[in-house]
Every structure is written in C-alpha cells, then in structure tokens.
Design a protein around this motif. Structure first.
Motif, PDB file in Angstrom:
ATOM      1  N   PHE A   1      -3.607  16.364   7.444  1.00 47.53           N
ATOM      2  CA  PHE A   1      -3.019  15.734   6.277  1.00 47.53           C
ATOM      3  C   PHE A   1      -3.502  16.493   5.048  1.00 47.53           C
ATOM      4  O   PHE A   1      -4.678  16.444   4.697  1.00 47.53           O
ATOM      5  CB  PHE A   1      -3.429  14.264   6.183  1.00 47.53           C
ATOM      6  CG  PHE A   1      -3.124  13.482   7.413  1.00 47.53           C
ATOM      7  CD1 PHE A   1      -3.969  12.476   7.829  1.00 47.53           C
ATOM      8  CD2 PHE A   1      -1.984  13.736   8.160  1.00 47.53           C
ATOM      9  CE1 PHE A   1      -3.684  11.741   8.959  1.00 47.53           C
ATOM     10  CE2 PHE A   1      -1.694  13.010   9.287  1.00 47.53           C
ATOM     11  CZ  PHE A   1      -2.556  12.002   9.696  1.00 47.53           C
ATOM     12  N   ILE A   2      -2.629  17.214   4.407  1.00 44.51           N
ATOM     13  CA  ILE A   2      -2.985  18.008   3.239  1.00 44.51           C
ATOM     14  C   ILE A   2      -2.510  17.287   2.005  1.00 44.51           C
ATOM     15  O   ILE A   2      -1.351  16.905   1.899  1.00 44.51           O
ATOM     16  CB  ILE A   2      -2.373  19.408   3.337  1.00 44.51           C
ATOM     17  CG1 ILE A   2      -2.923  20.107   4.601  1.00 44.51           C
ATOM     18  CG2 ILE A   2      -2.690  20.205   2.090  1.00 44.51           C
ATOM     19  CD1 ILE A   2      -2.389  21.497   4.770  1.00 44.51           C
ATOM     20  N   LEU A   3      -3.419  17.080   1.072  1.00 44.34           N
ATOM     21  CA  LEU A   3      -3.120  16.267  -0.093  1.00 44.34           C
ATOM     22  C   LEU A   3      -2.280  17.020  -1.103  1.00 44.34           C
ATOM     23  O   LEU A   3      -2.370  18.240  -1.251  1.00 44.34           O
ATOM     24  CB  LEU A   3      -4.434  15.820  -0.752  1.00 44.34           C
ATOM     25  CG  LEU A   3      -5.385  15.074   0.187  1.00 44.34           C
ATOM     26  CD1 LEU A   3      -6.633  14.658  -0.580  1.00 44.34           C
ATOM     27  CD2 LEU A   3      -4.714  13.876   0.803  1.00 44.34           C
ATOM     28  N   MET A   4      -1.455  16.250  -1.791  1.00 51.26           N
ATOM     29  CA  MET A   4      -0.557  16.836  -2.786  1.00 51.26           C
ATOM     30  C   MET A   4      -1.277  17.027  -4.112  1.00 51.26           C
ATOM     31  O   MET A   4      -2.322  16.437  -4.370  1.00 51.26           O
ATOM     32  CB  MET A   4       0.655  15.919  -2.978  1.00 51.26           C
ATOM     33  CG  MET A   4       1.543  15.820  -1.744  1.00 51.26           C
ATOM     34  SD  MET A   4       2.889  14.684  -2.019  1.00 51.26           S
ATOM     35  CE  MET A   4       3.688  15.498  -3.388  1.00 51.26           C
ATOM     36  N   PHE A   5      -0.640  17.852  -4.948  1.00 46.71           N
ATOM     37  CA  PHE A   5      -1.217  18.104  -6.256  1.00 46.71           C
ATOM     38  C   PHE A   5      -1.053  16.893  -7.145  1.00 46.71           C
ATOM     39  O   PHE A   5      -0.136  16.114  -7.005  1.00 46.71           O
ATOM     40  CB  PHE A   5      -0.549  19.318  -6.908  1.00 46.71           C
ATOM     41  CG  PHE A   5       0.929  19.180  -7.060  1.00 46.71           C
ATOM     42  CD1 PHE A   5       1.777  19.608  -6.060  1.00 46.71           C
ATOM     43  CD2 PHE A   5       1.466  18.604  -8.198  1.00 46.71           C
ATOM     44  CE1 PHE A   5       3.140  19.483  -6.193  1.00 46.71           C
ATOM     45  CE2 PHE A   5       2.829  18.474  -8.340  1.00 46.71           C
ATOM     46  CZ  PHE A   5       3.670  18.918  -7.329  1.00 46.71           C
TER      47      PHE A   5
ATOM     48  N   ASN B   1      -0.428  11.861  -3.998  1.00 53.17           N
ATOM     49  CA  ASN B   1      -0.324  12.631  -5.240  1.00 53.17           C
ATOM     50  C   ASN B   1      -1.661  13.206  -5.690  1.00 53.17           C
ATOM     51  O   ASN B   1      -1.825  13.593  -6.846  1.00 53.17           O
ATOM     52  CB  ASN B   1       0.288  11.784  -6.357  1.00 53.17           C
ATOM     53  CG  ASN B   1      -0.509  10.525  -6.652  1.00 53.17           C
ATOM     54  OD1 ASN B   1      -1.375  10.124  -5.866  1.00 53.17           O
ATOM     55  ND2 ASN B   1      -0.217   9.891  -7.773  1.00 53.17           N
ATOM     56  N   ASN B   2      -2.622  13.250  -4.784  1.00 52.84           N
ATOM     57  CA  ASN B   2      -3.880  13.963  -4.998  1.00 52.84           C
ATOM     58  C   ASN B   2      -4.658  13.450  -6.204  1.00 52.84           C
ATOM     59  O   ASN B   2      -5.264  14.223  -6.946  1.00 52.84           O
ATOM     60  CB  ASN B   2      -3.630  15.469  -5.147  1.00 52.84           C
ATOM     61  CG  ASN B   2      -4.877  16.299  -4.865  1.00 52.84           C
ATOM     62  OD1 ASN B   2      -5.765  15.879  -4.125  1.00 52.84           O
ATOM     63  ND2 ASN B   2      -4.946  17.478  -5.456  1.00 52.84           N
ATOM     64  N   ASP B   3      -4.661  12.104  -6.381  1.00 54.28           N
ATOM     65  CA  ASP B   3      -5.447  11.526  -7.464  1.00 54.28           C
ATOM     66  C   ASP B   3      -6.631  10.720  -6.949  1.00 54.28           C
ATOM     67  O   ASP B   3      -7.231   9.948  -7.695  1.00 54.28           O
ATOM     68  CB  ASP B   3      -4.563  10.649  -8.360  1.00 54.28           C
ATOM     69  CG  ASP B   3      -3.994   9.442  -7.624  1.00 54.28           C
ATOM     70  OD1 ASP B   3      -4.202   9.324  -6.398  1.00 54.28           O
ATOM     71  OD2 ASP B   3      -3.341   8.608  -8.281  1.00 54.28           O
ATOM     72  N   ALA B   4      -6.970  10.898  -5.668  1.00 55.22           N
ATOM     73  CA  ALA B   4      -8.106  10.230  -5.024  1.00 55.22           C
ATOM     74  C   ALA B   4      -7.900   8.722  -4.902  1.00 55.22           C
ATOM     75  O   ALA B   4      -8.869   7.980  -4.777  1.00 55.22           O
ATOM     76  CB  ALA B   4      -9.410  10.540  -5.756  1.00 55.22           C
ATOM     77  N   LYS B   5      -6.648   8.274  -4.923  1.00 56.85           N
ATOM     78  CA  LYS B   5      -6.326   6.862  -4.720  1.00 56.85           C
ATOM     79  C   LYS B   5      -5.347   6.765  -3.560  1.00 56.85           C
ATOM     80  O   LYS B   5      -4.385   7.533  -3.492  1.00 56.85           O
ATOM     81  CB  LYS B   5      -5.717   6.253  -5.990  1.00 56.85           C
ATOM     82  CG  LYS B   5      -6.617   6.378  -7.209  1.00 56.85           C
ATOM     83  CD  LYS B   5      -5.846   6.104  -8.488  1.00 56.85           C
ATOM     84  CE  LYS B   5      -6.675   6.421  -9.724  1.00 56.85           C
ATOM     85  NZ  LYS B   5      -5.881   6.304 -10.981  1.00 56.85           N
ATOM     86  N   LYS B   6      -5.574   5.808  -2.668  1.00 56.27           N
ATOM     87  CA  LYS B   6      -4.751   5.693  -1.474  1.00 56.27           C
ATOM     88  C   LYS B   6      -3.439   4.976  -1.803  1.00 56.27           C
ATOM     89  O   LYS B   6      -3.431   3.868  -2.323  1.00 56.27           O
ATOM     90  CB  LYS B   6      -5.511   4.954  -0.378  1.00 56.27           C
ATOM     91  CG  LYS B   6      -6.704   5.737   0.160  1.00 56.27           C
ATOM     92  CD  LYS B   6      -6.252   7.037   0.816  1.00 56.27           C
ATOM     93  CE  LYS B   6      -7.431   7.864   1.308  1.00 56.27           C
ATOM     94  NZ  LYS B   6      -8.142   7.215   2.400  1.00 56.27           N
ATOM     95  N   ASP B   7      -2.348   5.639  -1.479  1.00 54.58           N
ATOM     96  CA  ASP B   7      -1.001   5.148  -1.740  1.00 54.58           C
ATOM     97  C   ASP B   7      -0.381   4.629  -0.442  1.00 54.58           C
ATOM     98  O   ASP B   7      -0.974   4.731   0.639  1.00 54.58           O
ATOM     99  CB  ASP B   7      -0.165   6.273  -2.343  1.00 54.58           C
ATOM    100  CG  ASP B   7      -0.875   6.969  -3.502  1.00 54.58           C
ATOM    101  OD1 ASP B   7      -1.262   6.262  -4.451  1.00 54.58           O
ATOM    102  OD2 ASP B   7      -1.054   8.206  -3.439  1.00 54.58           O
ATOM    103  N   LEU B   8       0.832   4.091  -0.545  1.00 53.48           N
ATOM    104  CA  LEU B   8       1.505   3.517   0.612  1.00 53.48           C
ATOM    105  C   LEU B   8       2.840   4.211   0.842  1.00 53.48           C
ATOM    106  O   LEU B   8       3.581   4.495  -0.100  1.00 53.48           O
ATOM    107  CB  LEU B   8       1.762   2.022   0.415  1.00 53.48           C
ATOM    108  CG  LEU B   8       0.570   1.132   0.079  1.00 53.48           C
ATOM    109  CD1 LEU B   8       1.020  -0.325  -0.033  1.00 53.48           C
ATOM    110  CD2 LEU B   8      -0.535   1.278   1.109  1.00 53.48           C
ATOM    111  N   ILE B   9       3.151   4.459   2.117  1.00 54.76           N
ATOM    112  CA  ILE B   9       4.466   4.907   2.544  1.00 54.76           C
ATOM    113  C   ILE B   9       4.984   3.865   3.523  1.00 54.76           C
ATOM    114  O   ILE B   9       4.308   3.550   4.502  1.00 54.76           O
ATOM    115  CB  ILE B   9       4.416   6.291   3.203  1.00 54.76           C
ATOM    116  CG1 ILE B   9       3.719   7.305   2.300  1.00 54.76           C
ATOM    117  CG2 ILE B   9       5.817   6.772   3.557  1.00 54.76           C
ATOM    118  CD1 ILE B   9       3.487   8.652   2.969  1.00 54.76           C
TER     119      ILE B   9
END
Length: 392
Positions: free
Chosen positions: A10-14, A317-325
C-alpha cells in the motif's frame, strides 16, 4: 529484492500542497478528483465476482489481481504489467468448488511465494492453493480444510493472522448459520487443523469478520458484525488460539450490520471500528478504548447517502490520517472515498463518489501502475469484471 512486493503493498498518495503568499495561510482544499478510471478498465473475470485480492504472484515485482467468482465457481488470476494493464495468467481460471465467496492472499508455507485461501458461501471448508511464483497455483495437500461439521453450511467470513504466536499464519471464518467463529491453525507448510476449543460463539448471523490487536497486548483479536442480532462481537485472543468475549461485548449497533473494518481514525492511537449496514444508508462508528472496549462516536451514525458494504481504512491523501473507501454494490455503480479530519470526522473526497462498474461488491487497494499512488480495484458483481481507479 524481487520478493519485496510479495505481500500486498500500500503506497500512500501525495498530500495537498500548501498555498503560500507573503503570510502563512491555511491549506486550500484541492478540487481535483483523487481518483480516475484507468484508461483500459475494465478487465474481464469470471461470472459474478464476489471478492477481490491484490498481491504479487508471479515474481516480477508488479501487483496482480485475484477474484472469487461465485457464478462460475472459479478464481480468476490477472497478471499486471506494472502500468495498470492486466491479462489472464496461464491456467486461469482455477476451479474452486461451488459458490466461491471470499479470497485472500498470504504466504502459508513460508516459501516467499504468495498463496491464496478461498471459502465457499455454502460450505464450511477452506480451500488453500499454493503459489509457484509464476502466477499459477496448485491445491495444498489435504485441502480443503473443514472448519465445522454441521448442516446446513453457510459461511460469511475469512481472515488470516497468527493467533497462537508461532509465526505461522492461521485462518478464521464466520459461520453464519452456526453463530460462531472457527479457527484453523497453520503449520507453516500449507496444512491446517482446527484449534482446540474451536468454534467460538458470537452473535446471530455473523458476516465478514476482521482481525487486529484491539487491546494492545500483542495478541490477535477478532470482530464479527452480527446481521441477525444487530450487534458486534469482540473476541479477545489469549495468544494460544483461544478467544473470549470482551467486557461489554456484544456492542449494539444499527440494524443488520453487514461488514466491519478496523483502524485508528480519531487520533488517539487506539483502534476503532467502522460498520456498514444492510438495507440502510448509515454507517456506525465505534471508538475503541485500547482495552477491547468500544463506544459510539459522536458523529455516529454517519449517513453515506447509499447502502455501503465493503470498507477499507487507509490514508489515501498522505496526510497521516486514516480515510475510508466504501463500496456500494446494491444501490449504485459507485465507490465512496471519505477523508478524515484527524478527529474521526469525515468529508467526501474531491470527485467522490467515483464510478466503478456494475454492482462493485468488493474492493482492494495497491499501486497498480507503479506511480507511487494508491489505486482502488473494484470487483463488479453484475459486470463480471474488475475496474481500477487510479490515484491522482
């Protein structure tokens, strides 16, 4: 280094860039959609793909795709070229018994090659196939492995993890018709045997379960959403493949909990639960206390606007916060992406919801085109294909 990608990657986005002037300003939210369909999507698989998994299965360092096809009773293996294009592997599809339902990739025999386990909707067996690093698989000796000898069989869950701390991967299933969870212990060679004391009671009608260390004791725990009793069971592991209900479990939630995901969403370093529901558009959010206990979050229930099913918790979105899909197989062709504000609140990502295929039932994530950004893979139940949403 060839095997560095043999597990799911899992590669994080910018992250969004800050807008600067002569004075420091608050970040301006981007309006550019976070995801867009891959140019060559979609890719044909078997009939009625119910589940999808992503991993590197042929030793070329590029992510590949597996689908469990409930309508054609097989597993499709699609090999990736590292640029977002896929073709069927030699020998694909693989016969997988009646109504294959859930598939997951892992190295079960510790040979640094990815294998897969698969369950059937109408079976209490788990089939294990061993990979040979060329994109082909052979059934493990003694597969399938029986988790429960009762009738009628009805399975709705499969997870992988080391539940007895022997460094070998084990399997757990949700036994929907038996209101229990079963555990199979792996020997590190591709063979599995029932754990002592298995099965373990949960609520009525457990659906897909999840596993994580919920009470920070270094031992794997299990969670089931129980569709017939409108609650969530938390089973705490003792590190020896035995499980007991956490204090306060089961936890009441909205009607017909359908799927559960585990992740840290409110910034307190304690794992939380996200639960979707059948028949309603709401999502339940339970915050964890780090000891295996949970309470409803202030913003729960959260209205998704459409019925949700599969949930993935990851920083998109690579902001160190876990998002949801979230997938929406029964009410739309869409996948919703929700961005976390850092305290457990969510807002729609730019461009969300994103169009996938017809009835996107299950989701997986990974960098499918080698650009260092997270992509979404959707298995489309009614479309008999998978579509890919490239991260932008």
């Amino acid at each position: 280094m060839k095997r560095a990608m043999s597990k799911q990657i899992f590669i994080l986005m910018f992250g969004a860039a800050l807008v600067e002037s002569c004075h420091t300003q608050s970040p301006v939210p981007s309006t550019t959609p976070l995801f867009a369909p891959a140019p060559d999507s979609s890719f044909a698989v078997g009939n009625r793909p119910v589940d999808v998994a992503v991993g590197e299965v042929n030793g070329d360092g590029k992510l590949d795709i597996l689908t469990a096809n409930g309508g054609s009773n097989d597993v499709t293996v699609l090999l990736g070229n590292g640029k977002g294009d896929f073709k069927a592997a030699p020998g694909s599809p693989l016969a997988a018994g009646a109504a294959p339902h859930l598939v997951t990739l892992a190295d079960f025999n510790r040979d640094n090659k990815l294998d897969f386990a698969i369950t059937g909707h109408d079976s209490y067996n788990v089939m294990v196939w061993l990979g040979n690093d060329s994109g082909s698989f052979t059934p493990a000796p003694d597969s399938p492995f029986t988790v429960l000898n009762v009738t009628p069989p009805h399975n709705h869950g499969l997870v992988i993890g080391d539940v007895n701390n022997d460094s070998n991967l084990d399997l757990a299933t949700s036994n929907h018709g038996h209101h229990s969870v079963s555990v199979l212990l792996g020997n590190g060679k591709g063979n599995f045997t029932p754990a002592a004391g298995s099965s373990f009671a949960v609520g009525r009608g457990p659906y897909p379960l999840a596993a994580a260390d919920l009470n920070q004791d270094g031992k794997l725990d299990l969670v089931t959403p129980n569709v017939a009793s409108n609650n969530v069971t938390v089973l705490l592991g003792d590190g020896n493949a035995s499980f007991t209900a956490a204090a306060g479990s089961p936890y009441p939630v909205l009607n017909r909990p359908y799927n559960v995901a585990i992740g840290e969403i409110n910034g307190d370093a304690k794992l939380d639960l996200i639960i979707t529901h059948d028949d309603i558009n709401d999502m339940t959010i339970l915050w964890g206390d780090g000891n295996g206990g949970f309470q409803r979050a202030p913003n729960s229930p959260y209205n998704l606007g459409r019925r949700g099913y599969k949930v993935i918790i990851v920083d998109v979105n690579n902001d160190a916060k876990k998002d949801l899909i979230v997938s929406h197989p029964l009410s739309s062709r869409n996948v919703t992406v929700l961005l976390n504000d850092g305290s457990g609140g969510f807002r729609a990502a730019p461009g969300s919801p994103f169009s996938a295929g017809s009835e996107p039932n299950s989701l997986a994530i990974g960098d499918m085109n080698g650009d260092g950004k997270l992509d979404i893979v959707a298995a489309n139940f009614a479309g008999n294909d998978v579509t890919i949403l490239f991260g932008k």
